[in-house]
Design a protein around this motif. Structure first.
Motif, PDB file in Angstrom:
ATOM      1  N   ASN A   1       0.811  -1.220   0.000  1.00 29.14           N
ATOM      2  CA  ASN A   1       0.000   0.000   0.000  1.00 29.14           C
ATOM      3  C   ASN A   1       0.845   1.272   0.000  1.00 29.14           C
ATOM      4  O   ASN A   1       0.382   2.323   0.426  1.00 29.14           O
ATOM      5  CB  ASN A   1      -0.981   0.026   1.172  1.00 29.14           C
ATOM      6  N   GLY A   2       2.063   1.181  -0.491  1.00 24.59           N
ATOM      7  CA  GLY A   2       2.915   2.356  -0.587  1.00 24.59           C
ATOM      8  C   GLY A   2       2.594   3.175  -1.824  1.00 24.59           C
ATOM      9  O   GLY A   2       1.951   2.711  -2.761  1.00 24.59           O
ATOM     10  N   THR A   3       3.060   4.430  -1.823  1.00 25.78           N
ATOM     11  CA  THR A   3       2.826   5.306  -2.975  1.00 25.78           C
ATOM     12  C   THR A   3       4.123   5.818  -3.588  1.00 25.78           C
ATOM     13  O   THR A   3       4.087   6.586  -4.535  1.00 25.78           O
ATOM     14  CB  THR A   3       1.963   6.509  -2.563  1.00 25.78           C
ATOM     15  N   ASP A   4       5.267   5.400  -3.074  1.00 23.59           N
ATOM     16  CA  ASP A   4       6.553   5.840  -3.610  1.00 23.59           C
ATOM     17  C   ASP A   4       6.925   4.927  -4.774  1.00 23.59           C
ATOM     18  O   ASP A   4       7.122   3.735  -4.596  1.00 23.59           O
ATOM     19  CB  ASP A   4       7.621   5.792  -2.516  1.00 23.59           C
ATOM     20  N   GLN A   5       7.025   5.500  -5.981  1.00 20.93           N
ATOM     21  CA  GLN A   5       7.266   4.686  -7.161  1.00 20.93           C
ATOM     22  C   GLN A   5       8.428   5.204  -7.986  1.00 20.93           C
ATOM     23  O   GLN A   5       8.858   6.332  -7.826  1.00 20.93           O
ATOM     24  CB  GLN A   5       6.000   4.618  -8.034  1.00 20.93           C
ATOM     25  N   TYR A   6       8.921   4.322  -8.838  1.00 22.89           N
ATOM     26  CA  TYR A   6       9.876   4.689  -9.880  1.00 22.89           C
ATOM     27  C   TYR A   6       9.471   3.937 -11.136  1.00 22.89           C
ATOM     28  O   TYR A   6       8.714   2.976 -11.088  1.00 22.89           O
ATOM     29  CB  TYR A   6      11.319   4.379  -9.465  1.00 22.89           C
ATOM     30  N   PHE A   7       9.945   4.414 -12.277  1.00 19.21           N
ATOM     31  CA  PHE A   7       9.584   3.802 -13.549  1.00 19.21           C
ATOM     32  C   PHE A   7      10.780   3.071 -14.133  1.00 19.21           C
ATOM     33  O   PHE A   7      11.902   3.585 -14.105  1.00 19.21           O
ATOM     34  CB  PHE A   7       9.085   4.864 -14.531  1.00 19.21           C
ATOM     35  N   ALA A   8      10.538   1.868 -14.632  1.00 18.92           N
ATOM     36  CA  ALA A   8      11.583   1.060 -15.260  1.00 18.92           C
ATOM     37  C   ALA A   8      10.965   0.277 -16.415  1.00 18.92           C
ATOM     38  O   ALA A   8       9.757   0.041 -16.443  1.00 18.92           O
ATOM     39  CB  ALA A   8      12.192   0.101 -14.247  1.00 18.92           C
ATOM     40  N   LYS A   9      11.790  -0.113 -17.366  1.00 20.91           N
ATOM     41  CA  LYS A   9      11.296  -0.883 -18.510  1.00 20.91           C
ATOM     42  C   LYS A   9      11.104  -2.339 -18.088  1.00 20.91           C
ATOM     43  O   LYS A   9      11.980  -2.958 -17.495  1.00 20.91           O
ATOM     44  CB  LYS A   9      12.282  -0.797 -19.671  1.00 20.91           C
TER      45      LYS A   9
END
Length: 111
Positions: free
Chosen positions: A14-22
């Motif tokens: 239920n976290g909201t800290d994200q990063y984007f990766a392929k």
């Protein structure tokens, strides 16, 4: 009206800290290998896209759209009236206009 902006949420923690990766999200190519074809299923190409991942646990995150929460009775009543108006127009289109168009096409193709 309370507005909750669009965000990503992790289904595991239920976290909201994200990063984007392929990451691979699908594949392109043939599905079935038959004896008479020259296709080899080993030549399927993966489709990659940027995916939101949780920083804490690495799980793919779910996108949650913007939400508008009605808080006052006036807003709730206005939303109800708007929904009724939209329903009346939908009934008008499906019950009157569409049959008239079909009848018109039928009459013009017969003569």
């Amino acid at each position: 009206m309370k507005i909750i902006p669009a965000h990503y949420k992790c289904p595991r923690c239920n976290g909201t800290d994200q990063y984007f990766a392929k990451r691979v999200v699908g594949q392109m190519g043939g599905v079935l290998d038959t004896s008479n074809s020259s296709f080899n299923p080993g030549f399927v190409r993966p489709v990659e896209a940027d995916v939101a991942l949780c920083r804490a646990c690495g799980e793919r995150m779910n996108f949650i759209k913007k939400q508008e929460i009605l808080t006052t009775p006036e807003e709730i009543e206005a939303a109800r009236i708007k929904k009724e108006k939209r329903t009346k127009w939908a009934i008008f289109w499906w019950a009157i206009i569409i049959p008239i168009i079909i009848l018109d096409i039928f009459l013009y193709t017969k003569w």
